[in-house]
Scaffold this motif. Structure first.
Motif, short mmCIF file in Angstrom:
data_model
loop_
_atom_site.label_atom_id
_atom_site.label_comp_id
_atom_site.label_asym_id
_atom_site.label_seq_id
_atom_site.Cartn_x
_atom_site.Cartn_y
_atom_site.Cartn_z
N THR A 41 0.85 -1.19 0.00
CA THR A 41 0.00 0.00 0.00
C THR A 41 0.88 1.24 0.00
O THR A 41 1.89 1.30 0.69
CB THR A 41 -0.91 0.02 1.24
OG1 THR A 41 -1.76 -1.12 1.20
CG2 THR A 41 -1.77 1.28 1.29
N TRP A 43 0.72 5.45 0.50
CA TRP A 43 0.00 6.63 0.97
C TRP A 43 0.77 7.85 0.48
O TRP A 43 2.00 7.85 0.49
CB TRP A 43 -0.04 6.68 2.49
CG TRP A 43 -0.77 5.56 3.14
CD1 TRP A 43 -0.31 4.29 3.34
CD2 TRP A 43 -2.07 5.60 3.69
NE1 TRP A 43 -1.26 3.54 3.98
CE2 TRP A 43 -2.35 4.32 4.22
CE3 TRP A 43 -3.04 6.59 3.81
CZ2 TRP A 43 -3.55 4.02 4.84
CZ3 TRP A 43 -4.24 6.28 4.44
CH2 TRP A 43 -4.49 5.01 4.94
N THR A 45 0.36 12.48 -0.15
CA THR A 45 -0.46 13.68 -0.14
C THR A 45 -0.50 14.25 -1.55
O THR A 45 0.38 14.02 -2.37
CB THR A 45 0.11 14.74 0.82
OG1 THR A 45 1.44 15.06 0.42
CG2 THR A 45 0.09 14.25 2.25
N LEU A 57 -5.21 13.42 1.27
CA LEU A 57 -4.42 12.24 1.61
C LEU A 57 -4.99 11.10 0.79
O LEU A 57 -6.20 10.84 0.85
CB LEU A 57 -4.48 11.93 3.10
CG LEU A 57 -3.78 10.65 3.56
CD1 LEU A 57 -2.28 10.75 3.29
CD2 LEU A 57 -4.06 10.39 5.02
N ARG A 59 -4.71 6.98 -0.63
CA ARG A 59 -4.22 5.62 -0.38
C ARG A 59 -4.37 4.83 -1.66
O ARG A 59 -5.45 4.81 -2.27
CB ARG A 59 -5.06 4.98 0.73
CG ARG A 59 -4.70 3.53 1.00
CD ARG A 59 -5.66 2.97 2.07
NE ARG A 59 -5.42 1.57 2.27
CZ ARG A 59 -6.02 0.58 1.60
NH1 ARG A 59 -6.93 0.86 0.69
NH2 ARG A 59 -5.72 -0.67 1.86
N VAL A 69 -8.57 9.51 1.28
CA VAL A 69 -8.82 9.16 2.67
C VAL A 69 -9.21 10.39 3.48
O VAL A 69 -10.01 10.32 4.39
CB VAL A 69 -7.59 8.47 3.29
CG1 VAL A 69 -7.79 8.16 4.75
CG2 VAL A 69 -7.24 7.21 2.52
#
Length: 75
Positions: A41, A43, A45, A57, A59, A69
């Motif tokens: 995964t 993540w 910005t 944000l 994901r 998210v």
């Protein structure tokens, strides 16, 4: 690809290609600050447009699915 904003992934031979241009129908503006989980995964910005409150944000699961998210990054 000149002028496009995209998260980019390195490929096995060192090539770079766009891997995500839009999330939930909205184009990425300035993706940055990636963090990686052991399961693949990612993540990161997306700061949004300068002078606006449009940061997110995001994901991206290891199957390639992406979701916003949070939209509360600038508040």
């Amino acid at each position: 690809m000149a002028g496009e904003r995209a998260a980019r992934c390195g490929c096995g031979e060192g090539a770079v290609r766009p891997c995500l241009l839009h999330v939930e129908g909205e184009a990425l503006v300035f993706p940055n600050h990636p963090a990686f989980e052991a399961d693949g995964t990612v993540w990161f910005t997306d700061c949004g447009a300068w002078g606006t409150n449009t940061g997110r944000l995001i994901r991206v699961a290891n199957d390639g699915s992406a979701e916003v998210v949070s939209r509360d990054l600038n508040r």
